[in-house]
Each structure stands twice: as structure tokens, then as C-alpha cells.
Design an enzyme around this catalytic site. Structure first.
Site, short mmCIF file in Angstrom:
data_model
loop_
_atom_site.label_atom_id
_atom_site.label_comp_id
_atom_site.label_asym_id
_atom_site.label_seq_id
_atom_site.Cartn_x
_atom_site.Cartn_y
_atom_site.Cartn_z
N TYR A 1 0.82 -1.21 0.00
CA TYR A 1 0.00 0.00 0.00
C TYR A 1 0.86 1.27 0.00
O TYR A 1 0.43 2.31 -0.48
CB TYR A 1 -0.89 0.04 1.25
CG TYR A 1 -2.23 -0.65 1.09
CD1 TYR A 1 -2.30 -1.97 0.71
CD2 TYR A 1 -3.40 0.04 1.35
CE1 TYR A 1 -3.54 -2.60 0.60
CE2 TYR A 1 -4.63 -0.58 1.24
CZ TYR A 1 -4.69 -1.90 0.86
OH TYR A 1 -5.91 -2.51 0.74
N ASP B 1 -12.35 -8.93 4.56
CA ASP B 1 -13.63 -8.94 3.83
C ASP B 1 -14.21 -10.35 3.79
O ASP B 1 -15.43 -10.54 3.95
CB ASP B 1 -13.46 -8.44 2.39
CG ASP B 1 -13.76 -6.96 2.24
OD1 ASP B 1 -13.47 -6.21 3.19
OD2 ASP B 1 -14.29 -6.56 1.19
N ASP C 1 -3.29 -18.03 0.63
CA ASP C 1 -4.30 -18.71 -0.21
C ASP C 1 -5.04 -19.77 0.61
O ASP C 1 -6.26 -19.87 0.59
CB ASP C 1 -3.66 -19.30 -1.48
CG ASP C 1 -2.41 -20.11 -1.22
OD1 ASP C 1 -1.89 -20.10 -0.07
OD2 ASP C 1 -1.93 -20.78 -2.17
N ASP D 1 -6.47 -6.89 4.17
CA ASP D 1 -7.60 -6.25 3.48
C ASP D 1 -8.51 -7.32 2.90
O ASP D 1 -9.74 -7.29 3.10
CB ASP D 1 -7.06 -5.35 2.35
CG ASP D 1 -8.17 -4.66 1.58
OD1 ASP D 1 -9.13 -4.19 2.22
OD2 ASP D 1 -8.09 -4.61 0.34
N LYS E 1 2.90 -15.27 2.73
CA LYS E 1 3.11 -16.01 1.48
C LYS E 1 4.61 -16.32 1.40
O LYS E 1 5.29 -16.02 0.41
CB LYS E 1 2.61 -15.17 0.29
CG LYS E 1 2.57 -15.91 -1.04
CD LYS E 1 1.48 -16.96 -1.14
CE LYS E 1 1.59 -17.71 -2.45
NZ LYS E 1 0.69 -18.88 -2.54
C1 IPM Z 1 -10.55 -1.14 3.89
C2 IPM Z 1 -10.76 -0.53 2.53
C3 IPM Z 1 -9.60 0.41 2.24
C4 IPM Z 1 -8.33 -0.41 2.23
C5 IPM Z 1 -9.75 1.22 0.95
C6 IPM Z 1 -11.04 2.00 0.93
C7 IPM Z 1 -8.57 2.14 0.74
O1 IPM Z 1 -10.88 -1.53 1.57
O2 IPM Z 1 -10.47 -0.37 4.87
O3 IPM Z 1 -10.49 -2.36 3.98
O4 IPM Z 1 -7.98 -1.02 1.22
O5 IPM Z 1 -7.66 -0.43 3.26
MG MG Z 2 -11.01 -3.51 2.38
#
Ligand code: IPM
Ligand code: MG
Length: 364
Positions: free
Chosen positions: A142, A252, A224, A248, A192
Site C-alpha cells: 500500500y 472482507d 491462499d 484487506d 506467502k
Molecule cells: C478497507 C478498505 C480500504 C483499504 C480502501 C477504501 C482504501 O478496503 O479499509 O479495507 O484497502 O484499506
Molecule cells: Mg477492504
């Protein structure tokens, strides 16, 4: 006590969910005898529109002067095609970096009332779903240099650099071990290392830090495989510690298996200074301004803020109890109503404000 909270409502549904979170915080203040003073500032797309910068200096100053930052959500299609330095997301990354919030806590837990909302089979859900993802937030690909898009051999070439220093890995590993110590005492470090040098260093350093935490069981998993295991059997995880990009993605995935991204809070903290508290969902432009958003992730982020930043455990627990109570009452915003089983008897579809009303009532 008097606390200063910097509010960054942001874009899309951000202002709506923030309004409900602030109502809840005010009730907590009345009930427990605290005064919350708010400063409100622009961040994300709304800041680009107003002053051409997703994180204006004034916003950063207001954040730094606060005890904690509460953020709604930033971004939307309107700003997606601007140059990178003007994107809403760039403002968020800069905020994390400037406040040195390197540790991001993303708990993925399932309220029992929402068990049927999970995408997983009931036999998997019944084994329990309570994973804490500790994501490194200010390093990795990032932020790594060099990066860019250049011409090479007559075509465009895009590149980023995934990098971690030893000290960056050490400090997030410590956070992971400390968190595991307070929970089930199991830490899974995700990398990884079979391919990436940066991951080999990550793994080596995590193993060194482990020597200070012999009471915590440490395992390692490739990213993975971790993605697969999270979906196959999340009950095997207690705390996951991982880098920025892997965190990240995995956070999710962890959120989705609870079936309700509209329910999940997060906290981003550093060694000192104000932390950032925000729902993990986005700005949902498709439902913005329609009073349909689920404010509970933001309200639960307020609970994390009270617990982490202000050390107000009873107040945090009161909010979590109130959220649980409104779920018991059968109240559901669209996101958790639609994923309910086909039999929705006993459930009431409500909007953002009505959900806030119910939490406020349950607190009082
Ligand atoms: C998160 C989001 C952010 C990230 C984006 C919006 C920059 O996906 O907080 O998970 O990738 O960190
Ligand atoms: Mg995210």
C-alpha cells in the site's frame, strides 16, 4: 469526563450512519455522566468537492487534536476516475499514516440472532464464528516505494513494492500476540513465505517475537490456504495477524461469512495519539440518502472507541447489549433482512433512523 471526538462522516451513507452513532454516543454520555464534544471535518469525496483535497490540513489538525476519530465511509463512483492523489481512498490512507495507526482490529463475530444470515452451512456456523483479524495498516504494498506506471520496451508497465521492515513486523506481531493472550491464546500468522522474501522476513520476525509469548500457540498459514480455511471452517481461528494487503482481503472474507458486512466495526490504533474507529463497509452510494443503511456497524465502532480509546468498558458493553436487544426485537435493516431465511415472520424491516431510535431506546 469530557472527551473530544472528531467526526468524519464522509460520503454516501456516511452522514446517515454517523448521525445515528452520534445519537447513541450522546445517550451514553447522559447515562454515564460524560460529555462528548464533537469537531466535524471533511474527508474523502466531499473534501475533494469542497477544497480539492481528500484529506485537507484542517481535517488532519482536527483529528490530531481529538481523543478519537469516528469515520463513516469515504469514496464513490463520482471520484473514481480522478488522479490518484485526489482519490477519496488516498485521503483515508494518508489519515492512517499520519496518525500512525498501524494496527487495525477487525473482529468478525456473528450475533446469534443473525446465524441464519451467514452464507455458510448451518453445521459450519454452529461450530462458532469469532475471528479477530489484526491487520497491519501503514506498510506493505500500500505504501511501498518505488511504484508507478512507466513506459518500458514500448509498452506501459505498472509496479508497486511490497516491503516490511523488521521493526514494522515486530510491532504488529506484538499486537497480535497481546490480542490472542486476551482471547483464546491462539495466533495464526498469515503470509506467502513460500514465494515472497518479504513474507519470509515476516515469518522469521513473528517467530522471534513468539519467544516472549510462550503461552500463546502460534501457527503459520499461507494466504491462499487461509482464505480457503476461513470459508471451510472459521472455528479453527482465534486471532489472525497479517500484512496490509492480505489483511484487506481476508477481513472482507471474514466479514462475508458472518453474512452481514453491515454489522462489523473496526479500530485502527497506534502506540499513542488518537485512533480511527469506522465500520468496515463502504459508502454504499446505491442506497445513500434513502434512510436504508444499517447504522449498527458504526454504532458498534463507537463501542470499540469507548473501550479502546477511552477505557470505558461498561459504556461499550451497554452499547453492545443494546444492539443485541434490538436484534432480539426482530428489527432488521435491508442488508440483514434480505439475507434472512425465507420465513421472515417476527422480523420487522426498518430504516437507518428507526434502527438508531431502537438502539437509543434500548440504552435508555
Ligand atoms: C478497507 C478498505 C480500504 C483499504 C480502501 C477504501 C482504501 O478496503 O479499509 O479495507 O484497502 O484499506
Ligand atoms: Mg477492504
Amino acid at each position: 469526563m469530557n472527551y473530544t471526538i472528531c467526526l468524519l462522516p464522509g460520503d454516501g451513507i456516511g452522514p446517515e450512519i454517523m448521525a445515528q452513532a452520534v445519537r447513541v454516543l450522546n445517550v451514553v454520555g447522559q447515562k454515564f455522566g460524560h460529555t462528548f464534544t464533537y469537531t466535524e471535518a471533511l474527508a474523502g469525496g466531499c473534501a475533494i468537492d469542497a477544497v480539492g483535497d481528500p484529506l485537507p490540513e484542517a481535517t488532519l489538525a482536527a483529528c490530531k487534536a481529538s481523543d478519537a476519530v469516528l469515520l463513516g465511509a469515504v469514496g464513490g463512483p463520482k471520484w473514481d476516475n480522478l488522479p490518484r492523489h485526489q482519490r477519496a481512498e488516498t485521503g483515508l490512507l494518508k489519515l492512517r499514516k499520519e496518525l500512525n495507526c498501524f494496527a487495525n482490529f477487525r473482529p468478525a463475530t456473528l450475533f446469534p440472532q443473525l446465524a441464519s444470515a451467514s452464507y455458510l452451512r448451518p453445521d459450519i456456523v454452529s461450530k462458532g464464528l469469532d475471528v479477530l483479524v489484526v491487520r497491519e495498516l501503514t506498510g506493505c504494498v500500500y505504501f511501498g516505494q518505488p511504484k508507478g506506471i512507466v513506459e518500458e520496451n514500448g509498452e506501459r508497465m505498472g509496479f508497486n513494492t511490497m516491503r516490511y521492515t523488521e521493526s514494522e513486523v515486530r510491532r504488529i506481531a506484538k499486537v497480535g500476540f497481546e490480542a490472542a493472550r486476551k482471547r483464546g491464546k491462539r495466533l495464526c500468522s498469515v503470509d506467502k513465505a513460500n514465494v515472497l522474501d518479504v513474507s519470509q522476513l515476516w515469518r522469521d520476525v513473528v517467530m522471534e517475537v513468539h519467544k516472549d509469548y510462550p503461552d500463546v500457540e502460534l501457527t503459520h498459514m499461507y494466504v491462499d490456504n487461509a482464505a480457503m480455511q476461513l470459508v471451510r471452517d472459521p472455528s479453527q481461528f482465534d486471532v489472525i495477524v497479517t500484512g496490509n494487503l492480505f489483511g484487506d482481503i481476508l477481513s472482507d472474507a471474514a466479514a462475508a461469512i458472518t453474512g452481514s458486512i453491515g454489522m462489523l466495526p473496526s479500530a485502527s490504533v497506534g502506540e499513542s495519539g488518537p485512533g480511527i474507529y469506522e465500520p468496515i463497509h463502504g459508502s454504499a452510494p446505491d442506497i445513500a440518502g434513502q434512510d436504508k443503511a444499517n447504522p449498527l456497524a458504526t454504532i458498534l465502532s463507537v463501542a470499540m472507541m469507548l473501550r479502546f480509546a477511552l477505557n470505558l468498558e461498561a459504556e461499550a458493553a451497554a452499547i453492545e447489549g443494546a444492539v443485541s436487544a434490538v436484534l432480539d426485537q426482530g428489527l432488521r435493516t435491508g442488508d440483514i433482512y434480505q439475507s434472512a431465511p425465507s420465513d421472515t415472520s417476527g422480523l420487522t424491516l426498518v430504516g437507518c433512523t428507526a434502527m438508531g431510535d431502537a438502539v437509543v431506546a434500548a440504552l435508555q
